[in-house]
Scaffold this motif. Sequence first.
Motif, short mmCIF file in Angstrom:
data_model
loop_
_atom_site.label_atom_id
_atom_site.label_comp_id
_atom_site.label_asym_id
_atom_site.label_seq_id
_atom_site.Cartn_x
_atom_site.Cartn_y
_atom_site.Cartn_z
N LEU A 115 -0.88 -0.19 10.48
CA LEU A 115 -0.78 -1.63 10.24
C LEU A 115 -2.11 -2.20 9.76
CD1 LEU A 115 1.42 -2.89 13.22
CD2 LEU A 115 1.95 -3.05 10.77
N GLY A 116 -3.20 -1.53 10.17
CA GLY A 116 -4.52 -2.00 9.73
C GLY A 116 -4.73 -1.87 8.24
N ILE A 117 -3.91 -1.09 7.57
CA ILE A 117 -4.04 -0.94 6.12
C ILE A 117 -3.46 -2.16 5.40
CG2 ILE A 117 -3.34 0.49 4.15
CD1 ILE A 117 -3.26 2.88 6.02
N ARG A 130 -7.46 8.35 2.15
CA ARG A 130 -8.12 7.21 2.80
C ARG A 130 -8.28 7.44 4.30
NH1 ARG A 130 -4.74 1.98 1.12
NH2 ARG A 130 -6.51 0.99 2.19
N LEU A 131 -8.35 8.70 4.70
CA LEU A 131 -8.35 9.03 6.12
C LEU A 131 -9.50 8.36 6.87
CD1 LEU A 131 -6.37 10.83 7.69
CD2 LEU A 131 -8.03 12.68 7.52
N ASP A 132 -10.69 8.38 6.28
CA ASP A 132 -11.85 7.77 6.94
C ASP A 132 -11.60 6.29 7.21
OD1 ASP A 132 -12.61 10.21 5.74
OD2 ASP A 132 -14.71 9.62 5.80
N GLU A 133 -10.94 5.64 6.26
CA GLU A 133 -10.78 4.19 6.33
C GLU A 133 -9.81 3.74 7.43
OE1 GLU A 133 -8.68 0.81 3.50
OE2 GLU A 133 -9.56 2.59 2.55
N TRP A 134 -8.64 4.39 7.52
CA TRP A 134 -7.64 3.87 8.45
C TRP A 134 -7.62 4.60 9.79
CZ3 TRP A 134 -3.48 6.78 10.26
CH2 TRP A 134 -3.24 8.00 9.61
N LEU A 135 -8.01 5.92 9.77
CA LEU A 135 -7.96 6.67 11.02
C LEU A 135 -9.32 6.80 11.69
CD1 LEU A 135 -6.11 8.24 12.92
CD2 LEU A 135 -6.61 10.31 11.59
N GLY A 136 -10.38 6.82 10.88
CA GLY A 136 -11.71 7.01 11.43
C GLY A 136 -12.04 6.08 12.59
N PRO A 155 0.82 -1.22 0.00
CA PRO A 155 0.00 0.00 0.00
C PRO A 155 0.85 1.26 0.00
CG PRO A 155 -0.03 -1.00 2.18
CD PRO A 155 0.66 -1.99 1.26
N ASP A 156 0.25 2.34 -0.53
CA ASP A 156 0.87 3.66 -0.56
C ASP A 156 0.55 4.36 0.76
OD1 ASP A 156 1.84 6.16 -1.08
OD2 ASP A 156 0.60 6.53 -2.86
#
Length: 834
Positions: free
Chosen positions: A713-715, A685-691, A675-676
Amino acid sequence: MALPIEPSLPALARALHDGRSAVLQAPPGAGKTTRVPLALLDEAWLAGRRIVMLEPRRLAARAAARRMAELRGERVGETVGYRMRGDSRVGAGTRIEVVTEGVLTRMLADDPSLDGAGLVIFDEFHERSLNADLGLALALQAQAVLREDLRLLVMSATLDGAAVARLLSGAPIITSEGRSFPVQTRYLPRRAGRRLEDDVAAAVREALETEAGDILVFLPGAGEIRRVESLLLGSALRTDLLIAPLHGSLAQEAQDQALRPSPAGRRKIVLSTSIAQTSLTIEGIRVVIDAGLSRVPRFSARTGMTRLETVRVSRASAEQRRGRAGRLAAGSCYRLWGEAEESGFLPRDTPEILEADLAPVALDLAAAGVADPADLRWLDPPPAPAFASARALLGQLGACDAGGRITPRGRRMAALPLHPRLAHMLIEAEALNQGALACDLAALLGERDVLRGEGGPPHADLRVRLDLLHHREADTRFAGGIEIDRDALRRVRTEAAELRRRLSPSAPDIRADDAAGRILASAYPDRVAQRRPGPSARFLLRNGGGASLTPGDLLWDAEWLVVAETDGRRPEARIALACPVSQDEILAVLGDAIVREVAVEWDARAGAVVAHTLDRLGAILLRDIPLRDPPAAAVAAALLGGIRAEGMAALPWTDNAQRLRARVAFLRDHDPSWPDLSDAALLARLDEWLGPELAGIRRRDELRRVDLAAALLGILDWRQRAALDAAAPTHIQVPTGSRIPVDYTDPAAPALAVRLQELFGLADTPRIGGDRVPVILQLLSPAGRPVQITRDLAGFWSGSYAAVKKDLKGRYPRHYWPDDPLRAEPTRRVRPRG
C-alpha cells in the motif's frame, strides 16, 4: 640508389652531412656493421665526437667491435670498444662504442644531450628490439630538443625503410645491393610423428654427403641444440667433423670457437639459435639448415608473466637465415618445411614493443622525464593497456608517483641494470641487511635456469639454486635426470658479484637463505600464492591466477609461495621457480597492501544474512572473522540481495497481500497511472517498498513479521489509496445482504461467484472500476456448483434463466424457483421467509 656497400658510403656520408638523419638498407652480408662506422669516423661533421652504435645482441656487439679493431690493427678498447651489461671495453681514446642491452637508454637518461656523441647508429633495426625502439625514440627527442647537430643513422636489411624515413622527418634512404652469392634452396618437409631433432640430424647427414663447406643449423633453443649435438655425436659421423654450439648463454670462449674458421682439414657444424641470423659472419659456411622455428618472449599483461614461446619464423627471418649460406661463396639452404607452407608465414617479425613486458620501458621513460609515451615519436607506440599495467606495477613498487613521475626510489632502481622488480628487491633487501641474498636471487632470475631436466622439469625451489651458487659440486647431475648448467651457473656467480659491487651495502650483510621468500615477495608482490584446499599442490595467486607444482616437487607441502616464474599456460600454469614464505613474512612485506573489508552476504543454505570481517591480499583471503553486529544498512542490502536471488516466492505472501496485488493489477489494466505490482516490477523496486520494513530482520523465517499488504500500500499515492476500495472493492454486496469476495486473479476479467438465488431481484450486472467494468458472474447452484457464467445479468433473466430454472427445479425441488426472478425475493435459504 643501389650500390655495393663501398660506393654507397660517400653517398651516406653526404646525406648525413646535409641532413640530421639517414636510413641505410643493405642485405645480409653487405658488411655494413663494420664498414659504415669506420668509414664515417673521420667525417668533418663528426668534429672528433664519438660514434655510438646500438647492436641488439651481445655476441654481435663483441664480434663487431673485435672486427673493426682488427681492421684498424688495434685491440678492442682503443679506437673501437664495446659496452654492455657486466662487460665493458672502452678507453679514453675510444671513438666507436658498440653498445647493447639498454646501455643507450641509460646513457640518454644520465645525459639527455648525449654530449660527446656525434652519431648514433641503430644496427639491425629490422629486428625491432625493445631497446632499439626506445633508444630511437629518446634519441629523436634529444635531437629535436637539445642537439640539432646529433646525427642518427638507422641500418637494416629487411625493414620497410620508407616507414623509418617518415619517422626521421623524411630522411634519405641509401640502398646498397651488397655482395652475395647464389643460394640454392631445398625444401625437406618434416615427417609426421618425428621429433624435430631427428629431422634436423637427418638433414645434417644428407648435407654432409652432398654439399661442400661448413654447415650452419638454426634451431629454436639451447635444449634442441644439445639434443641434436647428442644425436650427431652418437651416430657414425666422420672423424674430421667439429660440432660447435652457438647460443647466448655459452661462455665467450665457446662462442668465439663457433665463429672462428674451421681448423685445416676439418668441417664444422654450427648449431645455433637465431643469434647467428644477422650481424655475424662465420667463415666457411656454405650450407644452412633451417628448422624454421624461433623462441621468443611473450608477455601476458593478465598474469604479469613473460614466457618463452616457440613460433614459426617470419618470411624475412627465413630469408636472412638463407642468406648466411651465400656470404662468401655459392651455397645451399635446406628448409625443413614445405614450400607451400611459406604462404602462412608472417612477412616480418612482430616488434618486441608490441608483446614485451613494458615495466623497464616505463621506468626508463620516467627516468628521462617522459611521463606520457605519446610525447615521443615511435615507429610503433607502446600499447596503452600494457603500458598502463607497467605503470601500475611501478606505482606498486614505489618507483613512480600517481602522475607517472619518477621517485627517488625509482631513480635508484633505474640506475641498476635490472628489471624494476629485481631492482626494487635489492633496495628492500639492503635495508634488511640481506643485500647479498638479493643479489644472488636477482642474478638467478636474470639468467636462464641453472638446472635443466631432460625427462621433466627440475624442482621449482629457488633455494636449491642458491645452494649451488656456494657449493661447487663436481657432479653435474641430480637424481631424476636433472643436470646443472655449468655455463649458466658461472654467469650467475659473475653477475651476483657484479651486483654486490654495485649495491655497496652500507651495513654488514648477514646471509640467510631462509629469508629468500620474504626477499622475493618484494620483487613479486602480485605473485604471492596460497595453497588451495585439497591434496594437490594447487595455488591461488594474489593476481587471481592459478598455478600448480609438478608432483614430487620439493615445495609440494608448502602452504604459501612466492612465484617468480611459470610456464604461462592456462587455465593453470606450472610453477617453474618459487620460494616458500610464511604468512607472517607476507604480512611484514605486504601489510600495507592488505585490505580489510566487512562482508555482509545472504547465505541461501542457512537462509540468513551472515557477516564477516575479511582481510584480503588481492584475490587471496588471509583471515575470515565472524561479525556479530554488522551495520543495519548492510544487513538490509544483503537480505534484499538474497530475495532478488531467490525471487518473490521467498516472501511470506498472505492471501490479503496477493489479493491487493491482483486488485491493483486490475486497475492498471484500465488505467496505466496505477503502479505495476508484478514480480519483475516489485523486484526492481525492492529497496523502495520492502527495505523500510526489514529493520531487525536477518533470517528468512523472520520475514513472517513483515506485513506485505501494508508495504505494498505504501507504493500507492494518497489519491490511489483513497480510490482503491471504491474502484476495486474486495467484496460486492448482493440483494440478500451477503458480501461476496471479488476474484481478481485475471485482471482483465474480475469475477463474482454467487448462488443464483441470492441475485433474485437484481436487474443488472454489478460494476466496478468506477462503474465502467461489469464483473463476470459465476452463477452457482444451491450446492455451489457453476450453472452459468455471464456478464449480462439482465439478458440472463430474460433468456436462459427459464432453462436453468427447469434444470435446477428438477434437481433441487425443495428450493425456491420463481417464474419472475426480478420480482422474487432473494434468499440464502431453501425458500424465502414468509
